[in-house]
Design an enzyme around this catalytic site. Structure first.
Site, PDB file in Angstrom:
ATOM      1  N   GLY A 204       0.840  -1.209   0.000  1.00  0.00           N
ATOM      2  CA  GLY A 204       0.000   0.000   0.000  1.00  0.00           C
ATOM      3  C   GLY A 204       0.866   1.247   0.000  1.00  0.00           C
TER       4      GLY A 204
ATOM      5  N   SER B  40      -3.932  -1.703  11.600  1.00  0.00           N
ATOM      6  CA  SER B  40      -5.323  -1.993  11.952  1.00  0.00           C
ATOM      7  C   SER B  40      -6.076  -0.666  11.833  1.00  0.00           C
ATOM      8  CB  SER B  40      -5.398  -2.590  13.350  1.00  0.00           C
ATOM      9  OG  SER B  40      -6.727  -2.815  13.722  1.00  0.00           O
TER      10      SER B  40
ATOM     11  N   SER C 288       0.148   5.185  -1.851  1.00  0.00           N
ATOM     12  CA  SER C 288      -0.845   6.209  -1.502  1.00  0.00           C
ATOM     13  C   SER C 288      -0.967   6.364   0.010  1.00  0.00           C
ATOM     14  CB  SER C 288      -2.185   5.765  -2.107  1.00  0.00           C
ATOM     15  OG  SER C 288      -3.247   6.531  -1.635  1.00  0.00           O
ATOM     16  N   GLY C 289      -1.456   7.503   0.429  1.00  0.00           N
ATOM     17  CA  GLY C 289      -1.848   7.740   1.824  1.00  0.00           C
ATOM     18  C   GLY C 289      -0.780   7.419   2.859  1.00  0.00           C
TER      19      GLY C 289
ATOM     20  N   LYS D 293     -10.390  -5.687  10.717  1.00  0.00           N
ATOM     21  CA  LYS D 293      -9.273  -5.000  11.383  1.00  0.00           C
ATOM     22  C   LYS D 293      -9.045  -5.536  12.801  1.00  0.00           C
ATOM     23  CE  LYS D 293      -7.785  -1.984   8.316  1.00  0.00           C
ATOM     24  NZ  LYS D 293      -6.484  -2.162   7.663  1.00  0.00           N
TER      25      LYS D 293
ATOM     26  N   TYR E  42     -15.841  -4.093   8.461  1.00  0.00           N
ATOM     27  CA  TYR E  42     -14.495  -3.507   8.569  1.00  0.00           C
ATOM     28  C   TYR E  42     -13.890  -3.790   9.953  1.00  0.00           C
ATOM     29  CZ  TYR E  42     -10.904   0.178   8.589  1.00  0.00           C
ATOM     30  OH  TYR E  42      -9.728   0.874   8.685  1.00  0.00           O
TER      31      TYR E  42
END
Ligand SMILES: NC(=O)c1ccc[n+]([C@@H]2O[C@H](COP(=O)([O-])OP(=O)(O)OC[C@H]3O[C@@H](n4cnc5c(N)ncnc54)[C@H](OP(=O)(O)O)[C@@H]3O)[C@@H](O)[C@H]2O)c1
Length: 354
Positions: A42, A180, A45-46, A198, A194
């Site tokens: 990941g 998480s 991005s972000g 998580k 979700y």
């Protein structure tokens, strides 16, 4: 008798923990990243991209893993340009791999092997790939539940399994980070799927921490609050109003703030990483039988849990109020519509009779 034992235990333990906390503060034992290989899933991005930038600035060689090649390429350029002032060729510092972590295991394994072949063994793994969707329970399609679990839980599980195997064989220690969410610690309106995904990541990390400790491999779990990222913007498009109002309580942070704390905690070997007061309160309250990695966290868990439980009751009360208010609004809107419909019905019936 019990009171005497307890008070002498506390009297001996507390000074010891305070001294240890001070010692660790002034003489921290940290992992170092100079010349080491850090793999960030990941990372295009972000939060993942911010982590990549931070570790590259600490001298690490970085591998970014995500699906979209264009975004990966752009992220590579961003990380490289952030490192231009560092010594050495910054262009060979960052490599990218396009892999779907919810896809075939062979592709994931091959990407990790290729990444290690060119940048050396992975010393630090940051599992940041993931996404969130908030929806009312009965509206969540099965396919979305599967995707949330496949990316957030299974993606992290698979990559970590492959990386940890090598770390254990080499016996040189290492760092594993899971991402998480504060929604992985507390079940909130709209986050049934979700939170389940998580929350499972947290238990995976706790169990793995116990397995990896003798090998000098530390495990950290990051619990980001609402963080301004492209993923967060996407999540907001379909978020129920209740979820938005509730999650706003913890404030909005930048990806750099979250990433800086994540990298700092991971390099110190802290199990918990979070930002903001709500994050501190939540992780302290939910520490339970989680790993003890630093004296300061243990001290705050020992002395603040009762107080935080009381404060949490006020938070939960305000969350219930939000849910109740929104529910009443819907009922009022629903009954108004019903009344309007019945007016229309009588009017059309009357017309027909005429
Ligand atoms: N932002 C928040 O408010 C917040 C709060 C709590 C927790 N988190 C968690 O923090 C992590 C990062 O979130 P973010 O907000 O930074 O998200 P983001 O900006 O959307 O970034 C997500 C990254 O994951 C990659 N990714 C998604 N699905 C993937 C897949 N199947 N295979 C490979 N890569 C995949 C994306 O790239 P591609 O799409 O190109 O694959 C992207 O690089 C996530 O685990 C998220 O759940 C975020």
């Amino acid at each position: 008798m019990f009171g005497v034992i307890l008070s002498s235990l506390v009297c001996g333990l507390v000074p010891y923990l305070v001294i240890r906390a001070l010692w660790c503060h002034f003489y921290p034992k940290r992992h170092h990243l100079q010349g080491k290989h850090v793999l960030v899933t990941g990372g295009s991005s972000g939060i993942g991209l911010s982590v990549a930038r931070q570790v590259a600035l600490l001298g690490a060689k970085v591998t970014l893993v995500a699906r979209n090649v264009e975004r990966l390429q752009k992220a590579k350029e961003e990380v490289e340009s952030a490192c231009t002032k560092l010594e050495g060729d910054s262009s060979s510092r960052v490599q990218i791999f396009s892999v779907d972590l919810a896809g075939r295991r062979e592709n994931i394994d091959t990407a990790i092997k290729e990444a290690e072949a060119s940048q050396g063994p992975v010393y630090m793994l940051v599992n940041c790939a993931g996404f969130s969707r908030a929806q009312v329970f009965e509206d969540i399609p099965q396919s979305l539940v599967k995707e949330l679990i496949d990316v957030n839980l299974m993606g992290s599980f698979t990559v970590t399994q492959e990386v940890v195997r090598g770390m254990k064989q080499r016996g040189e220690g290492g760092v594993v980070v899971f991402t998480s969410s504060q929604g992985g610690l507390v079940g909130l309106y709209g986050f049934t799927a979700y939170s389940a995904a998580k929350g499972a990541v947290v238990k995976l990390a706790e169990a793995l921490h116990m397995e990896l400790k003798p090998h000098g491999i530390t495990v950290t779990v990051c619990y980001p609050p609402d963080t301004q990222t492209p993923g967060f913007e996407e999540e907001n498009k379909t978020k129920p109003v209740e979820t938005r109002l509730i999650s706003e309580a913890a404030g909005l942070f930048t990806s750099d703030q979250v990433a800086k704390k994540l990298v700092d905690d991971a390099l110190q070997g802290n199990f918990i990483s979070t930002v903001g007061f709500e994050g501190f309160m939540l992780t302290t309250l939910c520490a339970g039988m989680g790993p003890v990695t630093d004296s300061l966290s243990l001290l705050s868990q020992m002395f603040l849990t009762g107080l935080f439980r009381l404060i949490s009751a006020f938070y939960l009360w305000s969350f219930s109020n939000i849910v109740r208010r929104e529910h009443e609004k819907k009922i009022t809107a629903g009954s108004r519509t019903k009344a309007e419909c019945s007016q229309v019905f009588f009017w059309t019936q009357a017309c027909r009779q005429e």
